[in-house]
Design an enzyme around this catalytic site. Structure first.
Site, PDB file in Angstrom:
ATOM      1  N   HIS A  80       0.913  -1.133   0.183  1.00 15.52           N
ATOM      2  CA  HIS A  80      -0.046   0.003  -0.122  1.00 15.52           C
ATOM      3  C   HIS A  80       0.740   1.243   0.064  1.00 15.52           C
ATOM      4  O   HIS A  80       2.040   1.436   0.524  1.00 15.52           O
ATOM      5  CB  HIS A  80      -0.971  -0.042   1.207  1.00 15.52           C
ATOM      6  CG  HIS A  80      -0.502   0.092   2.593  1.00 15.52           C
ATOM      7  ND1 HIS A  80      -0.309   1.093   3.269  1.00 15.52           N
ATOM      8  CD2 HIS A  80      -0.236  -0.990   3.458  1.00 15.52           C
ATOM      9  CE1 HIS A  80       0.149   0.950   4.444  1.00 15.52           C
ATOM     10  NE2 HIS A  80       0.175  -0.300   4.562  1.00 15.52           N
ATOM     11  N   ASP A  82      -0.200   4.411   1.082  1.00 16.54           N
ATOM     12  CA  ASP A  82      -0.518   5.395   2.118  1.00 16.54           C
ATOM     13  C   ASP A  82       0.312   5.273   3.305  1.00 16.54           C
ATOM     14  O   ASP A  82       0.820   3.953   3.701  1.00 16.54           O
ATOM     15  CB  ASP A  82      -1.759   5.558   2.299  1.00 16.54           C
ATOM     16  CG  ASP A  82      -2.453   4.105   2.911  1.00 16.54           C
ATOM     17  OD1 ASP A  82      -2.111   3.169   2.568  1.00 16.54           O
ATOM     18  OD2 ASP A  82      -3.273   4.167   3.931  1.00 16.54           O
ATOM     19  N   ASP A 144       6.102   1.535   6.761  1.00 11.52           N
ATOM     20  CA  ASP A 144       4.901   1.102   6.346  1.00 11.52           C
ATOM     21  C   ASP A 144       4.013   1.776   5.694  1.00 11.52           C
ATOM     22  O   ASP A 144       3.336   2.924   6.016  1.00 11.52           O
ATOM     23  CB  ASP A 144       4.132   0.840   7.977  1.00 11.52           C
ATOM     24  CG  ASP A 144       2.824   0.184   8.058  1.00 11.52           C
ATOM     25  OD1 ASP A 144       2.356  -0.180   7.026  1.00 11.52           O
ATOM     26  OD2 ASP A 144       1.927   0.296   8.981  1.00 11.52           O
ATOM     27  N   GLU A 178      -5.022   1.731   2.746  1.00  9.40           N
ATOM     28  CA  GLU A 178      -5.066   0.664   3.361  1.00  9.40           C
ATOM     29  C   GLU A 178      -5.081   0.844   5.019  1.00  9.40           C
ATOM     30  O   GLU A 178      -5.658   0.351   5.876  1.00  9.40           O
ATOM     31  CB  GLU A 178      -3.795  -0.241   3.388  1.00  9.40           C
ATOM     32  CG  GLU A 178      -3.806  -1.576   3.926  1.00  9.40           C
ATOM     33  CD  GLU A 178      -3.070  -1.532   5.260  1.00  9.40           C
ATOM     34  OE1 GLU A 178      -3.305  -2.579   5.955  1.00  9.40           O
ATOM     35  OE2 GLU A 178      -2.623  -0.361   5.951  1.00  9.40           O
ATOM     36  N   GLU A 179      -4.440   2.041   5.400  1.00 11.32           N
ATOM     37  CA  GLU A 179      -4.207   2.472   6.934  1.00 11.32           C
ATOM     38  C   GLU A 179      -5.856   2.861   7.387  1.00 11.32           C
ATOM     39  O   GLU A 179      -6.108   2.933   8.591  1.00 11.32           O
ATOM     40  CB  GLU A 179      -3.404   3.629   7.082  1.00 11.32           C
ATOM     41  CG  GLU A 179      -1.909   3.319   6.640  1.00 11.32           C
ATOM     42  CD  GLU A 179      -1.253   2.226   7.754  1.00 11.32           C
ATOM     43  OE1 GLU A 179      -1.954   1.875   8.567  1.00 11.32           O
ATOM     44  OE2 GLU A 179      -0.258   2.018   7.625  1.00 11.32           O
ATOM     45  N   ASP A 201       3.817  -6.437   3.629  1.00 13.36           N
ATOM     46  CA  ASP A 201       3.367  -5.490   4.571  1.00 13.36           C
ATOM     47  C   ASP A 201       3.157  -5.863   5.984  1.00 13.36           C
ATOM     48  O   ASP A 201       2.628  -5.432   6.948  1.00 13.36           O
ATOM     49  CB  ASP A 201       1.805  -5.100   4.237  1.00 13.36           C
ATOM     50  CG  ASP A 201       1.237  -3.734   4.905  1.00 13.36           C
ATOM     51  OD1 ASP A 201       2.304  -3.159   5.448  1.00 13.36           O
ATOM     52  OD2 ASP A 201       0.047  -3.845   5.325  1.00 13.36           O
ATOM     53  N   HIS A 383       3.884   3.545  12.497  1.00 15.10           N
ATOM     54  CA  HIS A 383       2.829   4.568  12.861  1.00 15.10           C
ATOM     55  C   HIS A 383       3.471   5.502  14.047  1.00 15.10           C
ATOM     56  O   HIS A 383       2.877   6.144  14.911  1.00 15.10           O
ATOM     57  CB  HIS A 383       1.608   4.023  13.680  1.00 15.10           C
ATOM     58  CG  HIS A 383       0.927   3.343  12.615  1.00 15.10           C
ATOM     59  ND1 HIS A 383      -0.541   3.036  12.818  1.00 15.10           N
ATOM     60  CD2 HIS A 383       1.208   2.663  11.376  1.00 15.10           C
ATOM     61  CE1 HIS A 383      -1.008   2.339  11.886  1.00 15.10           C
ATOM     62  NE2 HIS A 383      -0.052   2.062  10.785  1.00 15.10           N
TER      63      HIS A 383
END
Length: 435
Positions: A80, A82, A144, A178-179, A201, A383
């Site tokens: 992903h 994002d 990520d 995705e997040e 991922d 994150h």
């Protein structure tokens, strides 16, 4: 600088966080188009054909099969584009730190070091004397999942430059949002044309996920009865009071802060409203199908109990299923697990099968008919402004993916794909399945 490191350092500087407050649009942020357009050009540059970048920032492309593998099913690799919005994600300034032990310092912000200690991440001991990529401490790193993106594109470049390396047609897929739970939802899997695939991922090198939570979102609406508080006796039903009772009846020991491993949970995420009417939003998670159904029923049972106390229609529960445990649909396809574990071992990594305490694009894709376990990227502290990824992990993952795709350059799972039967006539679980 290795190819994968160079790509990763470039990609993280293209800001592309998703926005949970704009979920009605895909992508949720215009900047994700910038990343998608860049990747379209990157795929063309490494020899992919049929490259498309659509209006929702989904990117697809095909690397043709090596000689002799042209007739075999295509394999998808997905990541992903994002970044999470849990930490600042624009203006990422990556740099490489030579780690010599102790605390890993990403940067200094307002005079204080932004650091990760070995107590927090014991794996740091494995990387003494190695190079590690960090942000400057003011933003997350976006490993990520731009580590996964860079690893896939670096693999495609390697395969294109070395046509003797065996592989089926590789279908690259990069998805937005995705997040915030959208991810592969709008990926055109029919146009993609892959028989199976892997998301790239995961986290620490060697971790492998073929099962994840099943997930639902439950919206609890509480409708009160309001009158002037001076004349409220035996009349008023305060929606806030009822909502508090609802939450207190949800098992306290089954909240996220008290669970780990294969334990599921109930998690209230949002509350909005007044004493007249309010809504509570929960997410429900469980690995086990029966446990998952039990959680959904518990929400309905609590509503029924409170309606019996306060009147029918006081509490309503609406449940929206988000995704299911991908292991439910991987039964009989043991080769997807076995190939990934073998590829790890062939590059010197002892794999660890970890049930993912969250969702992946692979969960959505698996239930849409494209079986798709999840490969690690090598990143840590996702994150977070303390996010980092060792350079050796980026490079080793490309080697792992090279070994993995080679395993699909021969016919796969004829016996497994038909579903081996046990004594009760059920399909076998994937290799290594948890009891």
């Amino acid at each position: 600088m290795s190819d994968v490191l160079e790509r990763f350092m470039r990609y993280v500087q293209v800001g592309s966080p998703s926005n949970p407050d704009n979920m009605e649009e895909t992508p949720s942020t215009p900047c994700q188009h910038d990343m998608a357009l860049l990747l379209g050009e990157e795929l063309r540059a490494v020899g992919c054909t049929d490259v498309t970048v659509d209006e929702h920032a989904y990117v697809m492309g095909t690397l043709p099969a090596s000689a002799g593998a042209e007739g075999l099913p295509a394999l998808m690799l997905c990541a992903h584009i994002d970044s999470s919005s849990d930490a600042p994600a624009m203006g990422v300034r990556p740099h490489v730190v030579r780690y010599e032990g102790g605390a890993l310092v990403s940067g200094v912000v307002d005079g204080a070091p932004v650091q990760t200690t070995p107590d927090q991440v014991p794996d740091l001991a494995r990387f003494v004397g190695e190079d590690i990529v960090c942000s400057d401490g003011t933003t997350l790193l976006s490993a990520d999942d731009k580590a996964g993106v860079a690893e896939i594109v670096a693999l495609l470049a390697r395969l294109s430059a070395n046509p003797e390396l065996p592989h089926p047609a590789i279908k690259a897929a990069f998805v937005p949002d995705e997040e915030i739970g959208h991810g592969a939802e709008l990926l055109d899997i029919e146009a993609l044309g892959a028989a199976w695939g892997y998301t790239v991922d995961g986290e620490a090198l060697g971790e492998f996920n073929y099962e994840c939570f099943s997930a639902s979102e439950a919206t609890v609406t509480v409708r009160g009865v309001m009158v002037h508080p001076g004349a409220a006796k035996n009349i008023m039903v305060n929606a806030i009071t009822v909502a508090s009772e609802f939450q207190q009846m949800i098992p306290a020991a089954e909240r996220p802060e008290h669970t780990e491993g294969r334990e599921g949970y109930y998690h209230p995420t949002d509350i909005e409203g007044t004493a007249s009417e309010l809504t509570l939003t929960y997410i429900l998670r469980d690995f086990d199908a029966e446990g998952f159904a039990r959680r959904e029923q518990t929400m309905r049972d609590v509503a029924a109990f409170l309606n019996a106390r306060y009147g029918e229609g006081t509490v309503t529960v609406t449940i929206r299923e988000q995704y299911r445990n991908m292991a439910e649909r991987l039964r009989g396809m043991d080769f997807l697990v076995e190939n990934a574990l073998a590829a790890n071992r062939e590059v010197g990594i002892e794999p660890v099968v970890v049930p993912a305490r969250g969702g992946t694009d692979g969960a959505q894709l698996t239930f849409r008919g494209l079986p798709c376990p999840n490969i690690a990227t090598g990143g840590y502290n996702a994150h977070s402004v303390r996010e980092f990824v060792p350079v050796s992990s980026l490079e080793k993952t490309v080697d792992l993916l090279e070994r993995l795709v080679a395993k699909f350059a021969v016919p796969q799972g004829k016996k497994d794909a038909q579903g081996k039967k046990d004594a009760q006539g059920e399909k076998d679980a994937p290799a290594g399945a948890a009891e």
